[in-house]
Design an enzyme around this catalytic site. Structure first.
Site, PDB file in Angstrom:
ATOM      1  N   GLY A 171       0.943   5.434   1.733  1.00  0.00           N
ATOM      2  CA  GLY A 171       0.547   6.440   2.633  1.00  0.00           C
ATOM      3  C   GLY A 171       1.020   7.796   2.122  1.00  0.00           C
ATOM      4  N   GLY A 175       0.740  -1.433  -0.006  1.00  0.00           N
ATOM      5  CA  GLY A 175      -0.069  -0.312  -0.094  1.00  0.00           C
ATOM      6  C   GLY A 175       0.633   1.302  -0.018  1.00  0.00           C
ATOM      7  CG  ASP A 177      -2.265  10.435  11.640  1.00  0.00           C
ATOM      8  OD1 ASP A 177      -3.581  10.797  11.411  1.00  0.00           O
ATOM      9  OD2 ASP A 177      -1.555  10.141  10.721  1.00  0.00           O
ATOM     10  N   GLY A 212       4.954   7.470   1.927  1.00  0.00           N
ATOM     11  CA  GLY A 212       5.557   6.683   0.887  1.00  0.00           C
ATOM     12  C   GLY A 212       4.758   5.215   0.867  1.00  0.00           C
TER      13      GLY A 212
END
Length: 358
Positions: free
Chosen positions: A51, A49, A166, A54
């Site tokens: 984000g 994946g 976060d 990176g």
């Protein structure tokens, strides 16, 4: 070839500057050549994946599966955030936090090497109508409690006091048995001594999860993490994203939708339809109640994570939630976050309001 444990015992020293002081930390270091071989030269077939920081790649070193987070050169997350994450995670040990195996800093390359999580992240399941059916209520409740325990460890039980800043569904990784592990500490902050609150002019995080006082005034504390946990709890119960539009007039978001159902005496209508056959309704109702307590407008009104865990694990009477703080959907003009590409981050471009029942 040396095995992974022996490689991890080889360490170098990395410096981390914080408020003008230099802190050194012994960290397991991997050579770029080792990481490149492990990921088949960062092949697309190995990509898990991507984000805001990176891409992430799957790899294998001496038979052990790993996940490699490779910092993009164009990432808003720079060397300081990278070192911040490395140093924080290296000091933390908890079953509900992702385990850092080492890192690589070579030339322009900066990478983190984690234990591999075969079931990806929480958002992969709960926001997908088909995959969501594979996570019944008992498993979701286990995930909720695991996240709360991991967050409590950060806030209170570790030798550091850490605000994550976060917390979101894509930062909750799932192991082979679907146990949750909090990840991505690039935006985290350490509180020292009796400090309970911090302030920043650069608001970073993910739009839709940020507490009002943080998004609007740059104030962050353990209670701003509690707000994010409340949003996450709503998402796990409902199977809906925090930023979706759920009012009939299509002007609301998940907090507003949950609050309206609560005031109208219909809170269980928030529950994901696929949970109907597997759910414990009193447990679901308690989770909805706790989520609304976590997203109250004033930080002082929100419970601590230790209280949240007590609430989730007991049948005691809970206080009535006060009106939540929630965002009017409005795209921010800038992004400084570790958010994935399908999640918007924020830099103070948010309007805060209170939702009043009709």
């Amino acid at each position: 070839m040396k095995n992974l444990k022996e490689k991890m015992e080889r360490s170098r020293t990395i410096g981390h500057s914080s408020r003008g002081k230099e802190e050194d930390m012994e960290l397991p270091m991997f050579d770029l050549s080792t990481i490149s071989r492990a990921t088949n030269d960062f092949s697309l077939n190995n990509k898990l994946g991507e984000g805001g920081f990176g891409p992430v790649y799957k790899g294998v070193i001496d038979g052990q599966e790993i996940a490699v987070k490779r910092l993009s050169r164009s990432s808003g997350q720079g060397l300081n955030e990278f070192k911040n994450e490395v140093i924080l995670i290296a000091k933390l040990q908890h079953r509900n936090l992702v385990k850092l195996l080492g890192c690589c800093i070579e030339g322009e390359e900066k990478m983190l090497v984690y234990e591999y999580m075969p079931n990806k992240s929480l958002d992969f399941f709960i926001f997908d109508e088909t995959k969501g059916k594979a996570v019944d209520w008992s498993k979701r409740f286990q995930i909720i409690c695991g996240i709360a325990r991991g967050l409590l460890y950060l806030h209170q039980d570790s030798r550091l006091r850490i605000v994550h800043r976060d917390l979101k569904a894509s930062n909750i990784l799932l192991d082979s048995e679907m146990n949750p592990k909090i990840s991505d500490f690039g935006m985290a902050r350490i509180f020292g001594g009796d400090q309970t609150e911090g302030n920043t002019k650069r608001v970073v995080g993910t739009y839709g999860y940020m507490a009002p006082e943080y998004a609007f005034d740059g104030l962050y504390s353990t209670k701003s993490d509690v707000f994010s946990f409340g949003i996450l709890l709503m998402e796990i119960v409902s199977g809906k994203k925090s930023r979706g539009l759920y009012y009939q007039d299509q002007k609301g978001n998940l907090i507003g939708h949950a609050w309206r159902l609560w005031k109208e005496g219909r809170p269980l209508e928030l529950m994901d339809a696929c949970l109907t056959d597997s759910s414990n309704l009193s447990e679901v109702l308690r989770c909805i109640h706790v989520s609304l307590l976590c997203v109250q407008q004033r930080a002082d009104d929100r419970p601590s994570l230790s209280t949240v865990l007590l609430m989730l694990g007991s049948e005691s009477v809970l206080p009535q939630p006060k009106e939540p703080g929630f965002f009017i959907d409005k795209e921010p003009h800038d992004a400084n976050s570790s958010s994935s590409k399908n999640e918007s981050s924020s830099t103070n471009e948010i309007t805060i309001t209170l939702l009043s029942p009709r």
